[in-house]
Motif scaffolding. Structure first.
Motif, PDB file in Angstrom:
ATOM      1  N   ASN A 175     -32.904   1.697  38.319  1.00 25.65           N
ATOM      2  CA  ASN A 175     -32.226   1.110  37.171  1.00 25.65           C
ATOM      3  C   ASN A 175     -32.735  -0.316  37.024  1.00 25.65           C
ATOM      4  OD1 ASN A 175     -30.090  -0.492  35.750  1.00 25.65           O
ATOM      5  ND2 ASN A 175     -29.116   1.526  35.618  1.00 25.65           N
ATOM      6  N   LYS A 176     -33.248  -0.659  35.841  1.00 25.86           N
ATOM      7  CA  LYS A 176     -33.866  -1.965  35.632  1.00 25.86           C
ATOM      8  C   LYS A 176     -32.871  -3.109  35.484  1.00 25.86           C
ATOM      9  CE  LYS A 176     -38.142  -0.272  33.470  1.00 25.86           C
ATOM     10  NZ  LYS A 176     -39.023  -0.362  32.281  1.00 25.86           N
ATOM     11  N   SER A 177     -31.627  -2.795  35.171  1.00 26.01           N
ATOM     12  CA  SER A 177     -30.660  -3.857  34.896  1.00 26.01           C
ATOM     13  C   SER A 177     -29.612  -4.033  35.994  1.00 26.01           C
ATOM     14  CB  SER A 177     -29.948  -3.578  33.572  1.00 26.01           C
ATOM     15  OG  SER A 177     -29.274  -2.324  33.622  1.00 26.01           O
ATOM     16  N   MET A 178     -29.466  -3.062  36.869  1.00 23.88           N
ATOM     17  CA  MET A 178     -28.426  -3.123  37.898  1.00 23.88           C
ATOM     18  C   MET A 178     -28.763  -4.161  38.965  1.00 23.88           C
ATOM     19  SD  MET A 178     -26.967   0.058  40.170  1.00 23.88           S
ATOM     20  CE  MET A 178     -26.645   1.030  38.703  1.00 23.88           C
ATOM     21  N   THR A 179     -27.767  -4.942  39.381  1.00 20.12           N
ATOM     22  CA  THR A 179     -27.969  -5.916  40.455  1.00 20.12           C
ATOM     23  C   THR A 179     -27.912  -5.208  41.809  1.00 20.12           C
ATOM     24  OG1 THR A 179     -25.621  -6.416  40.715  1.00 20.12           O
ATOM     25  CG2 THR A 179     -26.847  -7.676  39.055  1.00 20.12           C
ATOM     26  N   LEU A 180     -28.342  -5.916  42.876  1.00 24.00           N
ATOM     27  CA  LEU A 180     -28.307  -5.322  44.207  1.00 24.00           C
ATOM     28  C   LEU A 180     -26.885  -4.998  44.640  1.00 24.00           C
ATOM     29  CD1 LEU A 180     -30.968  -7.171  46.396  1.00 24.00           C
ATOM     30  CD2 LEU A 180     -30.953  -4.797  45.674  1.00 24.00           C
ATOM     31  N   LYS A 181     -25.927  -5.866  44.255  1.00 16.64           N
ATOM     32  CA  LYS A 181     -24.527  -5.622  44.612  1.00 16.64           C
ATOM     33  C   LYS A 181     -24.010  -4.370  43.928  1.00 16.64           C
ATOM     34  CE  LYS A 181     -21.017  -7.012  47.020  1.00 16.64           C
ATOM     35  NZ  LYS A 181     -21.097  -7.020  48.489  1.00 16.64           N
ATOM     36  N   GLU A 182     -24.364  -4.208  42.655  1.00 16.11           N
ATOM     37  CA  GLU A 182     -23.977  -3.001  41.928  1.00 16.11           C
ATOM     38  C   GLU A 182     -24.663  -1.773  42.514  1.00 16.11           C
ATOM     39  OE1 GLU A 182     -23.197  -4.874  37.470  1.00 16.11           O
ATOM     40  OE2 GLU A 182     -25.232  -4.327  38.101  1.00 16.11           O
ATOM     41  N   CYS A 183     -25.896  -1.992  42.960  1.00 10.13           N
ATOM     42  CA  CYS A 183     -26.670  -0.914  43.577  1.00 10.13           C
ATOM     43  C   CYS A 183     -25.982  -0.418  44.850  1.00 10.13           C
ATOM     44  CB  CYS A 183     -28.065  -1.429  43.904  1.00 10.13           C
ATOM     45  SG  CYS A 183     -29.272  -0.137  44.244  1.00 10.13           S
ATOM     46  N   GLU A 184     -25.484  -1.366  45.655  1.00  6.86           N
ATOM     47  CA  GLU A 184     -24.783  -1.019  46.897  1.00  6.86           C
ATOM     48  C   GLU A 184     -23.533  -0.195  46.597  1.00  6.86           C
ATOM     49  OE1 GLU A 184     -22.240  -3.410  50.272  1.00  6.86           O
ATOM     50  OE2 GLU A 184     -24.130  -4.296  49.593  1.00  6.86           O
ATOM     51  N   GLY A 185     -22.765  -0.621  45.591  1.00  2.40           N
ATOM     52  CA  GLY A 185     -21.561   0.113  45.231  1.00  2.40           C
ATOM     53  C   GLY A 185     -21.870   1.505  44.722  1.00  2.40           C
ATOM     54  N   MET A 186     -22.930   1.630  43.924  1.00  8.75           N
ATOM     55  CA  MET A 186     -23.335   2.933  43.407  1.00  8.75           C
ATOM     56  C   MET A 186     -23.744   3.877  44.538  1.00  8.75           C
ATOM     57  SD  MET A 186     -23.776   4.823  40.710  1.00  8.75           S
ATOM     58  CE  MET A 186     -23.752   3.645  39.355  1.00  8.75           C
ATOM     59  N   CYS A 187     -24.436   3.334  45.523  1.00 17.02           N
ATOM     60  CA  CYS A 187     -24.896   4.147  46.656  1.00 17.02           C
ATOM     61  C   CYS A 187     -23.708   4.633  47.492  1.00 17.02           C
ATOM     62  CB  CYS A 187     -25.867   3.350  47.514  1.00 17.02           C
ATOM     63  SG  CYS A 187     -26.838   4.359  48.677  1.00 17.02           S
ATOM     64  N   LEU A 188     -22.692   3.754  47.690  1.00 18.31           N
ATOM     65  CA  LEU A 188     -21.521   4.129  48.488  1.00 18.31           C
ATOM     66  C   LEU A 188     -20.714   5.241  47.816  1.00 18.31           C
ATOM     67  CD1 LEU A 188     -20.201   0.695  49.798  1.00 18.31           C
ATOM     68  CD2 LEU A 188     -21.164   2.554  51.158  1.00 18.31           C
ATOM     69  N   LYS A 189     -20.784   5.317  46.485  1.00 17.01           N
ATOM     70  CA  LYS A 189     -20.032   6.336  45.764  1.00 17.01           C
ATOM     71  C   LYS A 189     -20.682   7.708  45.839  1.00 17.01           C
ATOM     72  CE  LYS A 189     -18.100   3.109  42.358  1.00 17.01           C
ATOM     73  NZ  LYS A 189     -18.097   2.713  40.928  1.00 17.01           N
ATOM     74  N   ASN A 190     -21.954   7.748  46.238  1.00 12.44           N
ATOM     75  CA  ASN A 190     -22.691   9.014  46.275  1.00 12.44           C
ATOM     76  C   ASN A 190     -23.022   9.370  47.722  1.00 12.44           C
ATOM     77  OD1 ASN A 190     -24.672  11.093  46.052  1.00 12.44           O
ATOM     78  ND2 ASN A 190     -25.145  10.394  43.973  1.00 12.44           N
ATOM     79  N   CYS A 191     -22.485  10.484  48.215  1.00 13.79           N
ATOM     80  CA  CYS A 191     -22.661  10.848  49.630  1.00 13.79           C
ATOM     81  C   CYS A 191     -24.124  11.062  49.998  1.00 13.79           C
ATOM     82  CB  CYS A 191     -21.863  12.115  49.948  1.00 13.79           C
ATOM     83  SG  CYS A 191     -20.107  11.783  50.206  1.00 13.79           S
ATOM     84  N   SER A 192     -24.955  11.509  49.044  1.00 14.61           N
ATOM     85  CA  SER A 192     -26.353  11.811  49.361  1.00 14.61           C
ATOM     86  C   SER A 192     -27.264  10.589  49.288  1.00 14.61           C
ATOM     87  CB  SER A 192     -26.879  12.899  48.419  1.00 14.61           C
ATOM     88  OG  SER A 192     -26.793  12.450  47.073  1.00 14.61           O
ATOM     89  N   CYS A 193     -26.710   9.432  48.889  1.00 18.33           N
ATOM     90  CA  CYS A 193     -27.508   8.200  48.815  1.00 18.33           C
ATOM     91  C   CYS A 193     -27.691   7.624  50.217  1.00 18.33           C
ATOM     92  CB  CYS A 193     -26.825   7.183  47.904  1.00 18.33           C
ATOM     93  SG  CYS A 193     -27.770   5.652  47.699  1.00 18.33           S
ATOM     94  N   THR A 194     -28.920   7.335  50.608  1.00 12.97           N
ATOM     95  CA  THR A 194     -29.205   6.874  51.967  1.00 12.97           C
ATOM     96  C   THR A 194     -29.674   5.428  52.050  1.00 12.97           C
ATOM     97  OG1 THR A 194     -31.458   7.750  51.777  1.00 12.97           O
ATOM     98  CG2 THR A 194     -29.794   9.186  52.770  1.00 12.97           C
ATOM     99  N   ALA A 195     -30.154   4.860  50.955  1.00 13.97           N
ATOM    100  CA  ALA A 195     -30.694   3.492  51.024  1.00 13.97           C
ATOM    101  C   ALA A 195     -30.847   2.917  49.630  1.00 13.97           C
ATOM    102  CB  ALA A 195     -32.042   3.496  51.738  1.00 13.97           C
ATOM    103  N   TYR A 196     -31.006   1.589  49.569  1.00 15.50           N
ATOM    104  CA  TYR A 196     -31.301   0.933  48.300  1.00 15.50           C
ATOM    105  C   TYR A 196     -32.156  -0.299  48.544  1.00 15.50           C
ATOM    106  CZ  TYR A 196     -27.735  -2.701  49.137  1.00 15.50           C
ATOM    107  OH  TYR A 196     -27.007  -3.756  49.639  1.00 15.50           O
ATOM    108  N   ALA A 197     -32.844  -0.741  47.481  1.00 18.81           N
ATOM    109  CA  ALA A 197     -33.715  -1.921  47.566  1.00 18.81           C
ATOM    110  C   ALA A 197     -33.883  -2.502  46.175  1.00 18.81           C
ATOM    111  CB  ALA A 197     -35.073  -1.557  48.161  1.00 18.81           C
ATOM    112  N   SER A 198     -34.457  -3.691  46.110  1.00 17.76           N
ATOM    113  CA  SER A 198     -34.709  -4.360  44.834  1.00 17.76           C
ATOM    114  C   SER A 198     -35.899  -3.713  44.135  1.00 17.76           C
ATOM    115  CB  SER A 198     -34.982  -5.847  45.067  1.00 17.76           C
ATOM    116  OG  SER A 198     -35.283  -6.493  43.854  1.00 17.76           O
ATOM    117  N   LEU A 199     -35.770  -3.531  42.834  1.00 17.82           N
ATOM    118  CA  LEU A 199     -36.852  -2.941  42.049  1.00 17.82           C
ATOM    119  C   LEU A 199     -37.968  -3.945  41.789  1.00 17.82           C
ATOM    120  CD1 LEU A 199     -37.915  -0.580  40.220  1.00 17.82           C
ATOM    121  CD2 LEU A 199     -36.607  -1.612  38.363  1.00 17.82           C
TER     122      LEU A 199
END
Length: 597
Positions: free
Chosen positions: A359-383
């Protein structure tokens, strides 16, 4: 009549001149036969017929004028010609066709519309285009060779996808150095998930440069340089990578070899040769997914693979036997609720992004929250890492092909159970305490060594001053007595002893004087003895005192009686002058005592 004659001569001369001028364009009424060529307007590239290496087959290709052996594009790479009777022409419909000796079509281009006045033109970029004669807008080209690369990526050539038409522009290796047919290796942009640059062997990934992070690919540091600049475009119409020259007088190319290794070159005018700049597979860690899932590869470690923090080898026995392909598994399973968190891994190449979302507009903090809401999400990083970073990448499933860099790299946040995070934090705190202890201990050790060094320096300086005062008190008679004594000692070692002895470390500190100033040669720890008629020898270990060593011994390890004679000569100079060879200085030059003499 005379005027007519002059006009005829002028027109004939002008027609000869026109045919001798090199052309970059052919029209529908013209053609190129085997032996004829097109040359771009600036004289950079040439198009014509050629035979690669030891092959006798004929092909139509484009090459550098300054380096004709480097062919950058081939038209009929999979349809070789058997003789020299073929022609290349452009039809009235704007299609390039290659005809054999029986006028059969061997190869042709394509077009989606009919032009009014079609021409084929070789541009100074190395791009062969078909266009309307009076239309130079590159968006209106009917066809261009840059859309159908072979094994070479040239500046301003797009590598990637036209998402509207479905055109995939990718490099493909030659079968061999003598056969330009499409080989088994290709370099392309994989559009799945976050697009990434990969080298494929058939349908399998061989190496992966990674995804674009705003400055370069995550697996390769594309540092700013004076030759070219890089660019990556990702929108709803296309996704591609390209590079542009900052100086148009420079030639640069990237080639994918039949072995699957890619290499970038730049032309050096001074040496008239291609200088390699970098390679796509520089070490073992470039092999795709070498360490399996949830593991990193670090070329500076042995073994090169290691599990990520919080993970253990999936098959311990295989891992211990350096079979690393099974990768690693979590030490503590995820709960998929508020009991999960993230552990930051620094300086890594981001994992395979084919199963990621971005997602080009989502911040890292928003990215972390999105990942926690999805059980299959394993990691995140800056685009995009430029500035403070923007955009977000989310990974789903196993993290594959992650690499640890000694410098550079990105930050990757991996999802962990809260209990595992606590254990890792304790481990990190313990490691910090150990590091502080090591730093303090090292500092004390260094300070102690400095103090010892200063004391030693002062003591040696005092002794050196005493030695120089003694040498000044010696009269000439005593100096000559010492020289004669040393000479007799050397003569005995070389000629009168039962075994010929080479001292190899004759110097002032190894000449001892008794109370009557009689010299004695001492310290035979480096001495060598020769038997029979042996007069010289060699060694790979050069030991002794510089300033007294003969050149052949210091440079090549060759020693003989001459080595001691050279050292004796230096010693004589020191005794006569009262100066040391190495410590000697003169206001007019930088030579030692020997050079001064």
């Amino acid at each position: 009549m005379e005027t007519f004659t002059h006009l005829f001569v002028y027109s004939f001369f002008f027609s000869l001149l026109r045919t001798s001028i090199t052309q970059d364009t052919i029209t529908a009424s013209q053609s190129i036969r085997d032996g004829g060529t097109l040359v771009s307007a600036g004289g950079s590239f040439q198009l014509g017929f050629f035979s690669p290496g030891n092959s006798k087959s004929r092909y139509v290709g484009i090459w550098y004028v300054i380096s004709p052996e480097i062919v950058v594009w081939v038209a009929n790479r999979d349809a070789p010609l058997s003789d020299h009777s073929s022609i290349l022409k452009v039809t009235g419909d704007g299609v390039l066709v290659l005809l054999n000796s029986t006028n059969g079509i061997v190869w042709s281009s394509n077009t989606s519309r009919s032009p009014e006045n079609p021409v084929a033109q070789l541009l100074d970029t190395g791009n062969l285009v078909v266009k309307d004669r009076n239309d130079d807008n590159k968006d209106n080209f009917l066809w261009q060779s840059f859309d159908y690369p072979c094994d070479t990526h040239l500046p301003e050539m797009k590598l990637g996808w036209d998402l509207v038409t479905g055109l995939d522009r990718f490099l493909s290796s030659w079968k061999s150095m003598d056969d330009p047919a499409q080989g088994e290796y290709s370099t392309r942009i994989d559009p799945r998930g976050l697009p990434q640059r990969v080298v494929m062997k058939g349908d399998s990934i061989k190496t992966r440069a990674g995804s674009w992070n705003g400055l370069g690919f995550t697996g390769h540091a594309l540092r700013p340089n004076p030759v070219y600049e890089y660019g990556f475009v990702l929108n709803e119409k296309e996704v591609y990578y390209e590079y542009k020259l900052l100086n148009n007088s420079v030639f640069s190319r990237y080639v994918l070899y039949p072995s699957g290794v890619g290499q970038r070159f730049v032309w050096m005018d001074r040496t008239h040769s291609w200088e390699p700049l970098d390679t796509s597979q520089a070490d073992r860690c470039e092999n795709y997914a070498l360490c399996g899932g949830y593991a990193t590869c670090n070329i500076n470690n042995s073994p090169v693979c290691a599990c990520l923090e919080g993970f253990l080898p999936k098959s311990p026995k295989q891992w211990d036997s350096v079979d690393l392909s099974d990768g690693c598994v979590r030490r503590t399973s995820l709960k998929c609720d508020d009991g999960d968190g993230f552990w930051k891994h620094k300086g890594v190449k981001l994992p395979d992004t084919s199963s990621s979302r971005f997602n080009k507009s989502m911040t890292l903090k928003e990215c972390e929250g999105m990942c926690l809401k999805n059980c299959s999400c394993t990691a995140y990083a800056s685009l995009d890492v430029r500035g403070e970073g923007s955009g977000c990448v989310l990974w789903f499933g196993s993290l594959v092909d992650t690499r640890q860099f000694s410098e550079g790299g990105q930050e990757l946040y991996i999802r962990m159970a809260i209990s595992e995070l606590g254990r890792l934090e304790k481990k990190m705190h313990s490691n910090k305490e150990k590091l502080v202890g090591i730093i303090v201990g090292s500092t004390l050790l260094v300070v102690g060594m400095i103090i010892v060094g200063l004391v030693s320096y002062i003591w040696k300086k005092k002794l050196r001053n005493q030695d120089q005062a003694k040498s000044k008190l010696l009269d000439w008679h005593k100096r000559i007595n010492i020289i004669n004594g040393v000479a007799k000692g050397i003569l005995y070692l070389h000629e009168d002893s039962r075994l010929r002895i080479i001292h190899r470390d004759l110097k002032a500190s190894n000449i001892l004087l008794d109370n009557k100033m009689n010299p004695k040669i001492s310290d035979f720890g480096l001495a060598r003895s020769f038997a029979g008629d042996q007069i010289d020898s060699e060694t790979n270990r050069i030991i002794g005192t510089y300033g007294y060593m003969s050149p052949e011994y210091a440079v090549h390890g060759q020693y003989s009686v001459k080595s001691d004679v050279f050292s004796f000569g230096v010693l004589v100079l020191e005794i006569v002058s009262g100066k040391k060879n190495k410590g000697f200085c003169h206001p007019d030059h930088q030579l030692n005592l020997l050079g001064h003499a």
